[in-house]
Design a protein around this motif. Structure first.
Motif, PDB file in Angstrom:
ATOM      1  N   TRP A   1       0.831  -1.201   0.000  1.00 27.97           N
ATOM      2  CA  TRP A   1       0.000   0.000   0.000  1.00 27.97           C
ATOM      3  C   TRP A   1       0.865   1.250   0.000  1.00 27.97           C
ATOM      4  CZ3 TRP A   1      -5.415  -0.275   0.063  1.00 27.97           C
ATOM      5  CH2 TRP A   1      -5.945  -1.553   0.275  1.00 27.97           C
ATOM      6  N   GLU A   2       0.416   2.269  -0.723  1.00 30.49           N
ATOM      7  CA  GLU A   2       1.126   3.548  -0.769  1.00 30.49           C
ATOM      8  C   GLU A   2       0.175   4.671  -0.367  1.00 30.49           C
ATOM      9  OE1 GLU A   2       2.827   4.221  -4.590  1.00 30.49           O
ATOM     10  OE2 GLU A   2       4.326   2.611  -4.383  1.00 30.49           O
TER      11      GLU A   2
ATOM     12  N   THR B   1      -1.591   8.094  -0.498  1.00 31.89           N
ATOM     13  CA  THR B   1      -1.888   9.010  -1.593  1.00 31.89           C
ATOM     14  C   THR B   1      -2.420  10.358  -1.118  1.00 31.89           C
ATOM     15  OG1 THR B   1      -4.098   8.034  -1.818  1.00 31.89           O
ATOM     16  CG2 THR B   1      -2.345   7.138  -3.209  1.00 31.89           C
TER      17      THR B   1
ATOM     18  N   ASP C   1      -3.530   3.646  -1.432  1.00 26.46           N
ATOM     19  CA  ASP C   1      -3.863   2.921  -2.651  1.00 26.46           C
ATOM     20  C   ASP C   1      -3.083   1.613  -2.648  1.00 26.46           C
ATOM     21  OD1 ASP C   1      -4.009   1.937  -5.259  1.00 26.46           O
ATOM     22  OD2 ASP C   1      -2.810   3.561  -6.124  1.00 26.46           O
TER      23      ASP C   1
ATOM     24  N   ALA D   1      -1.021  -0.205  -4.276  1.00 32.41           N
ATOM     25  CA  ALA D   1      -0.156  -0.019  -5.437  1.00 32.41           C
ATOM     26  C   ALA D   1       0.282  -1.347  -6.043  1.00 32.41           C
ATOM     27  CB  ALA D   1       1.070   0.810  -5.047  1.00 32.41           C
TER      28      ALA D   1
ATOM     29  N   ARG E   1      -2.555  -2.530  -8.202  1.00 35.72           N
ATOM     30  CA  ARG E   1      -2.640  -1.644  -9.370  1.00 35.72           C
ATOM     31  C   ARG E   1      -1.584  -2.004 -10.402  1.00 35.72           C
ATOM     32  NH1 ARG E   1      -2.527   4.977  -9.187  1.00 35.72           N
ATOM     33  NH2 ARG E   1      -2.158   5.317 -11.407  1.00 35.72           N
ATOM     34  N   ALA E   2      -0.355  -2.205  -9.960  1.00 27.70           N
ATOM     35  CA  ALA E   2       0.734  -2.538 -10.882  1.00 27.70           C
ATOM     36  C   ALA E   2       0.505  -3.896 -11.540  1.00 27.70           C
ATOM     37  CB  ALA E   2       2.063  -2.527 -10.136  1.00 27.70           C
TER      38      ALA E   2
ATOM     39  N   ALA F   1      -6.310   3.013  -9.416  1.00 31.22           N
ATOM     40  CA  ALA F   1      -6.469   2.415  -8.089  1.00 31.22           C
ATOM     41  C   ALA F   1      -7.645   1.452  -8.092  1.00 31.22           C
ATOM     42  CB  ALA F   1      -6.683   3.509  -7.050  1.00 31.22           C
TER      43      ALA F   1
END
Length: 255
Positions: free
Chosen positions: A43-44, A46, A73, A75, A78-79, A92
């Motif tokens: 998680w990052e 935001t 988010d 991350a 998502r990636a 996201a």
């Protein structure tokens, strides 16, 4: 709106929506978060906001409330999805947020118990309304909320839990295959969400998030010539139960 962004900004907007046009207030302790769990989960952060929620006179006492929020988010997810879709879907997919609303004077010091309950209920009600509104403004449809009882949280209280369901309608997207375009028709993905609210140490805590509630899988065929037909299977490998468990585990550990 670029629907490929999916849930980007939902949590941020939902928490920020509590403040309306309020201005930044004084120093308020932010909620304590399970940092190791967030880091290990990819998680990052935001957003980090501090805003005044409201100011009013209750039971003859001038009371103000300030919300300090943190938004994250997933991350890693998502990636992963961006890589699987060759960057066709890049946004996201799962959010987590936590907020602490501090009252001045402290909620425990408001002289009338009914007034304390009114203040806490007002702030919690605003949170629920704004979370619903921001899910809708992010492009989600058929948003519904239902009371889900209580959930035990790290601070020792039983938090009130609201569960959300919605649908995310996405547009068609395409890939190039040997010079031809392979079109993936649009559709919808079910979305789930949770919002927990509880009072601790004279303040109100809010925590929750939104996440995909179903996988996305499609099979598409493209006739390149009379002799060649290409079949493409798309499976994002989304794991709704895993995301729900992760968001639930995070919201329980906010202090």
């Amino acid at each position: 709106m670029d629907r490929r962004r999916f849930l980007a900004g939902v949590a941020a907007a939902g928490v920020a929506g509590l403040a309306g046009c309020g201005t930044a207030s004084g120093t308020v302790r932010p909620p304590e978060l399970p940092q190791q769990r967030l880091e290990e989960g990819g998680w990052e952060r935001t957003a980090a906001n501090t805003e005044e929620v409201f100011s009013r006179t209750v039971a003859g006492t001038d009371v103000s409330a300030t919300a300090v929020s943190r938004v994250f988010d997933d991350a890693a997810l998502r990636a992963d999805v961006s890589d699987k879709t060759l960057d066709a879907v890049d946004g996201a997919l799962s959010n987590f947020f936590a907020a602490r609303i501090a009252f001045t004077p402290n909620l425990a010091d408001v002289p009338v118990e009914s007034a304390r309950e009114e203040l806490a209920a007002r702030a919690a009600g605003l949170a629920s309304e704004q979370f619903t509104a921001q899910l809708e403004s992010a492009g989600l449809t058929d948003v519904s909320a239902s009371e889900a009882g209580t959930i035990s949280v790290e601070t020792g209280e039983e938090a009130s839990l609201t569960e959300y369901s919605a649908a995310f309608e996405f547009e068609s997207f395409s890939f190039d295959v040997r010079g031809d375009t392979l079109q993936i028709e649009g559709g919808s993905i079910d979305v789930g969400g949770k919002l927990a609210t509880w009072v601790h140490d004279g303040g109100l805590f809010l925590s929750g998030g939104a996440y995909p509630a179903e996988n996305f899988a499609r099979s598409v065929e493209k006739e390149l010539s009379e002799a060649i037909t290409v079949s493409v299977d798309i499976d994002l490998g989304l794991e709704p139960e895993v995301y729900e468990e992760e968001v639930t585990g995070l919201l329980k550990r906010v202090e």
